[in-house]
Design a protein around this motif. Structure first.
Motif, PDB file in Angstrom:
ATOM      1  N   GLN A 299     -29.505  14.411 -81.867  1.00 23.87           N
ATOM      2  CA  GLN A 299     -30.243  15.660 -81.740  1.00 23.87           C
ATOM      3  C   GLN A 299     -31.542  15.548 -82.513  1.00 23.87           C
ATOM      4  N   GLY A 300     -32.346  16.576 -82.406  1.00 25.55           N
ATOM      5  CA  GLY A 300     -33.591  16.627 -83.149  1.00 25.55           C
ATOM      6  C   GLY A 300     -34.609  15.588 -82.699  1.00 25.55           C
ATOM      7  N   VAL A 301     -35.467  15.192 -83.650  1.00 20.75           N
ATOM      8  CA  VAL A 301     -36.531  14.259 -83.326  1.00 20.75           C
ATOM      9  C   VAL A 301     -35.987  12.884 -82.950  1.00 20.75           C
ATOM     10  N   ALA A 302     -34.804  12.520 -83.473  1.00 14.89           N
ATOM     11  CA  ALA A 302     -34.216  11.228 -83.127  1.00 14.89           C
ATOM     12  C   ALA A 302     -33.893  11.158 -81.644  1.00 14.89           C
ATOM     13  N   LYS A 303     -33.321  12.213 -81.085  1.00  8.27           N
ATOM     14  CA  LYS A 303     -33.015  12.261 -79.652  1.00  8.27           C
ATOM     15  C   LYS A 303     -34.291  12.327 -78.833  1.00  8.27           C
ATOM     16  N   LEU A 304     -35.301  13.015 -79.357  1.00  2.00           N
ATOM     17  CA  LEU A 304     -36.569  13.139 -78.647  1.00  2.00           C
ATOM     18  C   LEU A 304     -37.278  11.799 -78.513  1.00  2.00           C
ATOM     19  N   VAL A 305     -37.228  10.998 -79.560  1.00  2.00           N
ATOM     20  CA  VAL A 305     -37.941   9.718 -79.581  1.00  2.00           C
ATOM     21  C   VAL A 305     -37.179   8.627 -78.833  1.00  2.00           C
ATOM     22  N   ALA A 306     -35.854   8.729 -78.764  1.00  2.00           N
ATOM     23  CA  ALA A 306     -35.016   7.651 -78.233  1.00  2.00           C
ATOM     24  C   ALA A 306     -35.479   7.099 -76.886  1.00  2.00           C
ATOM     25  N   PRO A 307     -35.766   7.927 -75.853  1.00  2.00           N
ATOM     26  CA  PRO A 307     -36.157   7.351 -74.561  1.00  2.00           C
ATOM     27  C   PRO A 307     -37.496   6.609 -74.589  1.00  2.00           C
ATOM     28  N   PHE A 308     -38.329   6.880 -75.615  1.00  2.00           N
ATOM     29  CA  PHE A 308     -39.658   6.285 -75.671  1.00  2.00           C
ATOM     30  C   PHE A 308     -39.777   5.209 -76.755  1.00  2.00           C
ATOM     31  N   TYR A 309     -38.685   4.980 -77.481  1.00  2.00           N
ATOM     32  CA  TYR A 309     -38.774   4.075 -78.622  1.00  2.00           C
ATOM     33  C   TYR A 309     -39.162   2.664 -78.203  1.00  2.00           C
ATOM     34  N   ASP A 310     -38.676   2.213 -77.079  1.00  2.00           N
ATOM     35  CA  ASP A 310     -38.981   0.853 -76.634  1.00  2.00           C
ATOM     36  C   ASP A 310     -40.485   0.659 -76.449  1.00  2.00           C
ATOM     37  N   ALA A 311     -41.183   1.700 -76.027  1.00  2.00           N
ATOM     38  CA  ALA A 311     -42.634   1.600 -75.830  1.00  2.00           C
ATOM     39  C   ALA A 311     -43.406   1.805 -77.127  1.00  2.00           C
ATOM     40  N   LEU A 312     -42.780   2.395 -78.134  1.00  2.00           N
ATOM     41  CA  LEU A 312     -43.492   2.737 -79.365  1.00  2.00           C
ATOM     42  C   LEU A 312     -43.194   1.821 -80.540  1.00  2.00           C
ATOM     43  N   LYS A 313     -42.146   1.009 -80.432  1.00  2.00           N
ATOM     44  CA  LYS A 313     -41.663   0.288 -81.610  1.00  2.00           C
ATOM     45  C   LYS A 313     -42.659  -0.710 -82.179  1.00  2.00           C
ATOM     46  N   ASP A 314     -43.578  -1.217 -81.364  1.00  2.00           N
ATOM     47  CA  ASP A 314     -44.537  -2.213 -81.858  1.00  2.00           C
ATOM     48  C   ASP A 314     -45.928  -1.624 -82.083  1.00  2.00           C
ATOM     49  N   GLU A 315     -46.067  -0.315 -81.987  1.00  2.00           N
ATOM     50  CA  GLU A 315     -47.379   0.320 -82.101  1.00  2.00           C
ATOM     51  C   GLU A 315     -47.653   0.800 -83.524  1.00  2.00           C
ATOM     52  N   ASP A 316     -48.957   0.924 -83.849  1.00  2.00           N
ATOM     53  CA  ASP A 316     -49.334   1.472 -85.151  1.00  2.00           C
ATOM     54  C   ASP A 316     -49.337   2.997 -85.061  1.00  2.00           C
ATOM     55  N   PRO A 317     -49.399   3.697 -86.208  1.00  2.00           N
ATOM     56  CA  PRO A 317     -49.318   5.166 -86.188  1.00  2.00           C
ATOM     57  C   PRO A 317     -50.335   5.831 -85.280  1.00  2.00           C
ATOM     58  N   ALA A 318     -51.571   5.335 -85.263  1.00  2.00           N
ATOM     59  CA  ALA A 318     -52.593   5.964 -84.424  1.00  2.00           C
ATOM     60  C   ALA A 318     -52.225   5.845 -82.943  1.00  2.00           C
ATOM     61  N   SER A 319     -51.756   4.685 -82.547  1.00  2.00           N
ATOM     62  CA  SER A 319     -51.369   4.490 -81.143  1.00  2.00           C
ATOM     63  C   SER A 319     -50.165   5.347 -80.777  1.00  2.00           C
ATOM     64  N   ILE A 320     -49.234   5.511 -81.729  1.00  2.00           N
ATOM     65  CA  ILE A 320     -48.068   6.353 -81.470  1.00  2.00           C
ATOM     66  C   ILE A 320     -48.500   7.794 -81.228  1.00  2.00           C
ATOM     67  N   LYS A 321     -49.402   8.296 -82.075  1.00  2.00           N
ATOM     68  CA  LYS A 321     -49.874   9.671 -81.907  1.00  2.00           C
ATOM     69  C   LYS A 321     -50.614   9.839 -80.588  1.00  2.00           C
ATOM     70  N   SER A 322     -51.392   8.835 -80.205  1.00  2.00           N
ATOM     71  CA  SER A 322     -52.098   8.891 -78.928  1.00  2.00           C
ATOM     72  C   SER A 322     -51.118   8.932 -77.764  1.00  2.00           C
ATOM     73  N   TYR A 323     -50.078   8.116 -77.854  1.00  2.00           N
ATOM     74  CA  TYR A 323     -49.053   8.077 -76.799  1.00  2.00           C
ATOM     75  C   TYR A 323     -48.349   9.432 -76.698  1.00  2.00           C
ATOM     76  N   VAL A 324     -48.054  10.041 -77.843  1.00  2.00           N
ATOM     77  CA  VAL A 324     -47.384  11.351 -77.856  1.00  2.00           C
ATOM     78  C   VAL A 324     -48.237  12.384 -77.135  1.00  2.00           C
ATOM     79  N   ARG A 325     -49.556  12.319 -77.332  1.00  2.00           N
ATOM     80  CA  ARG A 325     -50.439  13.286 -76.668  1.00  2.00           C
ATOM     81  C   ARG A 325     -50.544  13.004 -75.173  1.00  2.00           C
ATOM     82  N   ILE A 326     -50.579  11.723 -74.805  1.00  2.00           N
ATOM     83  CA  ILE A 326     -50.738  11.373 -73.386  1.00  2.00           C
ATOM     84  C   ILE A 326     -49.526  11.808 -72.568  1.00  2.00           C
ATOM     85  N   VAL A 327     -48.345  11.533 -73.061  1.00  2.00           N
ATOM     86  CA  VAL A 327     -47.126  11.882 -72.308  1.00  2.00           C
ATOM     87  C   VAL A 327     -46.677  13.308 -72.601  1.00  2.00           C
TER      88      VAL A 327
END
Length: 582
Positions: A219-247
Motif C-alpha cells: 500500500q501507499g507510495v510503495a504500491k504506487l511506485v512498484a509498477p514503474f520501478y523497473d523504469a526508474l531504478k537506474d535514474e537520478d532524482p531529477a530524471s525520476i521527478k521528470s518521469y513522474v510528471r510525464i506519466v
C-alpha cells in the motif's frame, strides 16, 4: 518438458526469453530472499510482431515412426517445415518415450544404441545400422517395447532399463548435458543417470518460493511506485521527478510528493544492492533461511493486526476480525484469534528445479538445476489474488500441551527420520544441514490445516486443490492461514471468508475433528509407527489427512492425526481432545 500435439519440447533458459513486454511483478520481500531485483510474468507470444516470448527447444531428439519403426534423431526424418512426420511413410512421428537424467539436473536422450548393443556383441564402435522401435502390444509392460538394429543384433526389450544400476552396469555415465540452456557446455558429473518416462513428474520438480503482499509494501507510495520501478531504478532524482510528471503518476494521489517517489526508489535500490551482492554458497544459504524466517514473521504480525478496507485506496491486503465473538472457540477449542483475510495477493516465483528426487531444504546448489546460464537478476513468477482465514492457537495452552511426553515421543520419531534424510540429501556439502521443523507444535498446526481444508472442501464446495495452507510455527508463532490458491472462479468469491465466521467455524472444526478421530484405514493408520514417503508421517494416509500436492506446502510430510485427537489408548494427548468430549 511440454508436449505439443505429436512433438515434445523443453522450455529454454530465461536468458533467451523476450521480456520486453513481460509484466513486472513487485514483491520486495521475496526478491530479497531470493537475491534478485524483481520478477517477471512469463512473456506471451505476439502473433502480430512474430515475437515468441518464452522460447523452447526440441527434446528428446530421438523420434520413431509407428509405420516403418525407424528410431533416429528427428532431423534425419527430413520432415516438412512445421510438421513432424516420416518423409517415407508420411506418418506422424512419436517422440521417444524414455530419457535419462541425474540428480544434478542433467538430461539426455536414452542411449538406445548402447542398450541394444550391450555386451559389445558387435565389437567396438558404431555398427552403422538403423535402429528400430516397436511395441508389439502383447503386454502393458516394458517387455513389449522392443529395440532392434538392422546390423542383425538380436532385438532386446526395455525391461530392466529402469533399475537403479541398469545404466551404470553398461558403463553409461552422465554426460552433463543441459539442453534447455542454449550453447551451455557439458559439465563434469559423477552422478549415476536414471531412466525416466518422458512424461514422468520425476523429470521436473520445481523449486518454488512464495510471499504474501503485506503492508507497508502492499500500500501507499510503495504500491504506487512498484509498477514503474523497473523504469526508474537506474535514474537520478531529477530524471525520476521528470518521469513522474510525464506519466502523471501523482495525478490521483495528491497526498504524495515527487520527493516521496524518489525516496522510495532509493530505498528499493539499496535493498536490491544488498540482495544481489555476490556471496559464497554457504552465506547465500544462510541469508535465504534468515530472509525466509523474516518473511514469515512479517506475515504473521500482519495477519494478527486488523487492516480494514479503505474505500479511497486500492488495497492488496484486507484483514479484519469476525463481527461476532470467538469466546466459545477460545474456551472449547483453544483458539486465541480468528482473522478474516478478505483480500490477499500471493507472488510465487520459480528459482530452479530438480530431477529424479523432489526438492529438499538440505539440497546443495549442485543438486538444483539452473534456469539460466548465469546468476539471474530476475525470476519468472505469477501472482494470485484471493481470500483466506487465519487461525491462531492459544500460546499458553499450546505450551502445556506440547510438553506432554507422549506427544514429544511421537514428534521425535518423525524428526529423527527427517534429520536422517536431510543429512543424506546434504551429502558432502559444506552447507549447514537445516534442522527439522518436526516439533509437536508443527505437527499440530499442519494436521489442523489439512483437516480444515478437507472439511471446507466438503462443506463449502471448494475443490481441495483450490485451497492452500501457510503454516506459522515457531517459538513465538502458532498460526495457520488457509486461503484460495487459484485465480479461477474458485479464487475470490467470499466462500472461504464465510467459513471463518465463529459459529460456522465452530461447526466445521468440530466436524473435521470427528472425521479425524476415525480413519477408514484404522487401526492400521493410527497404530502406524511410521508412514508416508521416507517414513516422515505417523497417523496420516490418503483416507484421512493427505491433500493434493498443490495444497500442501510441505509435500504431505510431517503429519500426525494423533496431535489433533489423540490415540484410542490415550485420547487426552490430542490438543482438541477436550473439544471432542463436550
Amino acid at each position: 518438458m511440454i508436449a505439443v500435439e505429436n512433438e515434445s519440447f523443453l522450455i529454454r533458459g530465461i536468458e533467451s526469453w523476450d521480456i520486453s513486454e513481460a509484466p513486472f511483478i513487485s514483491e520486495p520481500r521475496l526478491a530479497r530472499q531470493l537475491g534478485v531485483s524483481g520478477f517477471r510474468m512469463p512473456p506471451a507470444p505476439d502473433p502480430d510482431s512474430a515475437r515468441d516470448g518464452v522460447r523452447a527447444v526440441r527434446f528428446p531428439e530421438m523420434y520413431s515412426c509407428p509405420h516403418c519403426h525407424q528410431l533416429q534423431p528427428f532431423r534425419k526424418f527430413n520432415s516438412r517445415a512445421g510438421r513432424a512426420e516420416c518423409s517415407t511413410c508420411q506418418e506422424s512421428l512419436v517422440p521417444s518415450r524414455f530419457v535419462i537424467a541425474c540428480t544434478h539436473g542433467h538430461l539426455e536422450d536414452f542411449p538406445y544404441w548402447k542398450w541394444v548393443h550391450r555386451g559389445n556383441r558387435t565389437g567396438s564402435g558404431a555398427c552403422g545400422g538403423q535402429l528400430t522401435f516397436q511395441s508389439d502390444g502383447s503386454t502393458a509392460s516394458l517387455r513389449a517395447v522392443l529395440i532392434g538394429c538392422s546390423c542383425g543384433v538380436e532385438r532386446v526389450s526395455m525391461e530392466g532399463s529402469f533399475r537403479r544400476q541398469a545404466l551404470r552396469d553398461l558403463g553409461i555415465r552422465c554426460g552433463g548435458r543441459r539442453p534447455w540452456l542454449k550453447d551451455a557446455p557439458a559439465e563434469t558429473c559423477q552422478e549415476p543417470p536414471r531412466t525416466l518416462q518422458r512424461g514422468s513428474s520425476s523429470v521436473w520438480f520445481p523449486v518454488m518460493h512464495s510471499a504474501l503482499s503485506i503492508p507497508p509494501w502492499s500500500q501507499g507510495v510503495a504500491k504506487l511506485v512498484a509498477p514503474f520501478y523497473d523504469a526508474l531504478k537506474d535514474e537520478d532524482p531529477a530524471s525520476i521527478k521528470s518521469y513522474v510528471r510525464i506519466v502523471k503518476l501523482l495525478r490521483h494521489h495528491p497526498h504524495y510528493t515527487e520527493d516521496d517517489v524518489v525516496a522510495e526508489v532509493a530505498r528499493r535500490r539499496a535493498a536490491d544492492t544488498a540482495a544481489t551482492e555476490p556471496v559464497d554458497d554457504t552465506e547465500a544459504a544462510k541469508r535465504a533461511v534468515d530472509y525466509r524466517r523474516e518473511l514469515y514473521e512479517g506475515e504473521y504480525r500482519s495477519l494478527r493486526k486488523p487492516h480494514p478496507e479503505i474505500a479511497a485506496e486500492e488495497q492488496e491486503f484486507v484483514c479484519e476480525p469476525p463481527s461476532s465473538s470467538i469466546d466459545t472457540l477460545r474456551s472449547s477449542h483453544g483458539l486465541a484469534q480468528v482473522m478474516l483475510v478478505k483480500r490477499l495477493r500471493e507472488v510465487r516465483a520459480l528459482q530452479s528445479f530438480r530431477r529424479v528426487e523432489e526438492p529438499s531444504p538440505a539440497d546443495s546448489p549442485m543438486r538444483e538445476a539452473a534456469i539460466s546460464s548465469e546468476k539471474p537478476r530476475w525470476l519468472p513468477a505469477f501472482e494470485v489474488s484471493g481470500e483466506g482465514v487465519f487461525v491462531r492457537l492459544d500460546q499458553d495452552r499450546l505450551r502445556v500441551w506440547e510438553e506432554q511426553p507422549a506427544q514429544v515421543h511421537r514428534a521425535a520419531r518423525i524428526r529423527q527420520n527427517h534429520e536422517k534424510l536431510l543429512s543424506a540429501r546434504a551429502g558432502d556439502s559444506e552447507r549447514p544441514v537445516p534442522p527439522s521443523p518436526a516439533t509437536p507444535r508443527f505437527l499440530l498446526l499442519h494436521a489442523l490445516a489439512h483437516v480444515l481444508i478437507n472439511e471446507w472442501s466438503l462443506d463449502g464446495g471448494y475443490p481441495a486443490a483450490s485451497l492452500r495452507e501457510r503454516l506459522y510455527s515457531d517459538e513465538d508463532m502458532a498460526g495457520v492461514l488457509i486461503y484460495t490458491a487459484t485465480s479461477d472462479s474458485a479464487g475470490s468469491l467470499g466462500g472461504v471468508v464465510a467459513q471463518g465466521e465463529p459459529d460456522r467455524l465452530a461447526t466445521s472444526l468440530r466436524t473435521a475433528l470427528l472425521r479425524a478421530s476415525w480413519c477408514s484405514n484404522d487401526p492400521l493408520c493410527m497404530e502406524s509407527e511410521a508412514s508416508g514417503a521416507d517414513s516422515l508421517n505417523m497417523a496420516a494416509c490418503h483416507a484421512c489427512l493427505l491433500l493434493p500436492e498443490t495444497s500442501c506446502e510441505n509435500n504431505n510430510i510431517l503429519l500426525d492425526r494423533a496431535a489433533l485427537v489423540g490415540t484410542p489408548e490415550d485420547p487426552s494427548m490430542g490438543f482438541f481432545s477436550k473439544a471432542l468430549r463436550t
